[in-house]
Scaffold this active site. Structure first.
Site, PDB file in Angstrom:
ATOM      1  N   TYR A 143       0.822  -1.216   0.000  1.00 20.37           N
ATOM      2  CA  TYR A 143       0.000   0.000   0.000  1.00 20.37           C
ATOM      3  C   TYR A 143       0.858   1.268   0.000  1.00 20.37           C
ATOM      4  O   TYR A 143       0.384   2.345  -0.337  1.00 20.37           O
ATOM      5  CB  TYR A 143      -0.945   0.035   1.217  1.00 20.37           C
ATOM      6  N   ASP A 220      -3.682 -18.069   1.535  1.00 22.51           N
ATOM      7  CA  ASP A 220      -4.880 -18.695   0.946  1.00 22.51           C
ATOM      8  C   ASP A 220      -5.441 -19.750   1.900  1.00 22.51           C
ATOM      9  O   ASP A 220      -6.658 -19.833   2.125  1.00 22.51           O
ATOM     10  CB  ASP A 220      -4.587 -19.279  -0.446  1.00 22.51           C
ATOM     11  N   ASP A 248     -11.103  -8.208   7.979  1.00 20.24           N
ATOM     12  CA  ASP A 248     -12.522  -8.053   7.648  1.00 20.24           C
ATOM     13  C   ASP A 248     -13.226  -9.407   7.604  1.00 20.24           C
ATOM     14  O   ASP A 248     -14.381  -9.531   8.008  1.00 20.24           O
ATOM     15  CB  ASP A 248     -12.702  -7.322   6.309  1.00 20.24           C
TER      16      ASP A 248
END
Ligand code: NAD
Length: 361
Positions: A143, A220, A248
């Site tokens: 980011y 994953d 989240d």
């Protein structure tokens, strides 16, 4: 008597309503635990844009930097949802605040209350007992790396230094010692060089904590295991992007956004505490907002900024008691629930249970 200066940033929407309730609870803590909180309120977000044309005005920055901790509710709302280029947005205030406080790790506890298990999208037997903490690296990684765009390609760079990884991993191990002493590293070391560095550092630091159990999962697989066996996790530590997504996912497991708190930890104080939900403009001013995430955020503040472990536990226990006794704000109520209460009543109940527990102990 110990004294602490707390910057209070109510922000927008339901922010002011839930902030008032958290302050009420902290005042009760102050009476019971012989500590003093000096609250200083300042503007952030839409309300600050309206007053100062800035989402994080200079005065607010000053108040925050001079405080021992910052307690923030939420910012944003349709009034400021302008798409005009260059328009100031309330959410910019949040990003600027995190930058100002240089908070490098975001802590998100996810606890599933047995009485609210029906709100989880997972089966009760899978989700029962879930009580985990995600430590997400917050200021590095893809980011923040070099990025660019040309006519027919684009790129983002994922870069981590050893010291950025070390401080985050060490924090995760330390926090695990206050909990069930297990740390899971989530990475993608089969593909990414940065992940291989995370793994190397993790394994090195784990030697300093030989009483802490370790686990390593590829991201994953971690995404799958979080919904297959959430109750087996204690502390999960991971890089910025994986943490963004997994936190989240983990929040969804609990089934109630109005109950989830967070802490953002920096190299030095003040740290930042806030609920994970937004400003909920759809219910603002109606007395319906659930104040528990904000109250639980203040409990994190007591634990991580002020080392007031008993007081933090007392707030968390009182919240649990309120839920065990069947009280619900509308967001966590089902048709079967009889004791549906508003924002103020909910925090009054927390305070009642705080006093009751204190008397007993
Ligand atoms: P939201 O979290 O505000 O609301 C999502 C849903 O959850 C809504 O139905 C809302 O009523 C409900 N909800 C949220 N918190 C609640 C609470 N404490 N009690 C009861 N119900 C609650 O997310 P959104 O609707 O996507 O965003 C609304 C505004 O908040 C936007 O402007 C967004 O940018 C902003 N936002 C701010 C933050 C922050 O300040 N950290 C985070 C997310 C969104």
């Amino acid at each position: 008597m110990r004294e602490f200066k707390v910057a209070i940033l109510p922000g927008d929407g339901i922010g002011p309503e839930i902030t008032k309730e958290a302050v009420k609870v902290l005042n009760a803590v102050s009476e019971l635990f012989n500590v003093k909180f000096n609250f200083i309120e300042a503007d952030i977000g839409g309300v600050a844009i309206d007053k100062y044309q800035e989402p994080l005005p200079e005065e607010t920055r000053k108040v925050c930097l001079e405080s021992d901790a910052v307690l923030l509710a939420a910012v944003g709302g349709p009034k400021w949802d302008s798409t005009k280029p260059g328009a100031k947005r309330p959410e910019d205030g949040l990003l600027e605040l995190r930058k100002l406080l240089n908070t490098y790790a975001n802590l998100r506890p996810v606890k599933v209350y047995e009485e609210l298990i029906a709100s989880s999208p997972l089966k009760p037997e899978v989700v029962s007992g879930t009580d985990l903490l995600i430590v997400r690296e917050l200021t590095g990684g893809i980011y923040f790396g070099n990025k660019g765009r040309e006519k027919d390609f684009a790129f983002d760079t994922n870069l981590y230094t050893v010291s950025e990884i070390e401080r985050c991993v060490r924090l995760a191990f330390r926090l695990s010692k206050l909990r069930r002493r297990k740390v899971t590293l989530v990475d993608k070391a089969n593909v990414l060089e940065t992940s291989r560095l995370w793994r190397e550092v993790f394994l090195d630091i784990s030697k300093e904590f030989d009483d802490v159990e370790t686990e390593i999962l590829l991201v994953d697989n971690a995404a799958m295991q979080l919904i297959r066996r959430p109750s087996t996790f204690d502390v999960i530590v991971t890089e910025n992007m994986f943490g963004d997504i997994l936190s989240d996912e983990a929040a969804t497991i609990s089934g109630s956004i109005g109950l989830l708190a967070s802490a953002s930890i920096g190299e030095s104080h003040p740290y930042l505490y806030e609920p994970i939900h937004g400003s909920a403009p759809d219910i603002a001013g109606k007395g319906l907002a659930n104040p528990l995430a904000m109250i639980l955020s203040s409990a994190l503040m007591l634990r991580y900024s002020f080392n007031l472990f008993d007081a933090a536990d007392a707030i968390e226990n009182a919240v649990e008691k309120v839920i065990q006794n069947g009280y619900r704000t509308p967001d966590i109520a089902t048709k079967a629930d009889k004791a549906v209460v508003g924002t103020q009543e909910m925090s009054n109940l927390v305070i009642e249970f705080l006093y009751e527990d204190f008397k007993k102990n």
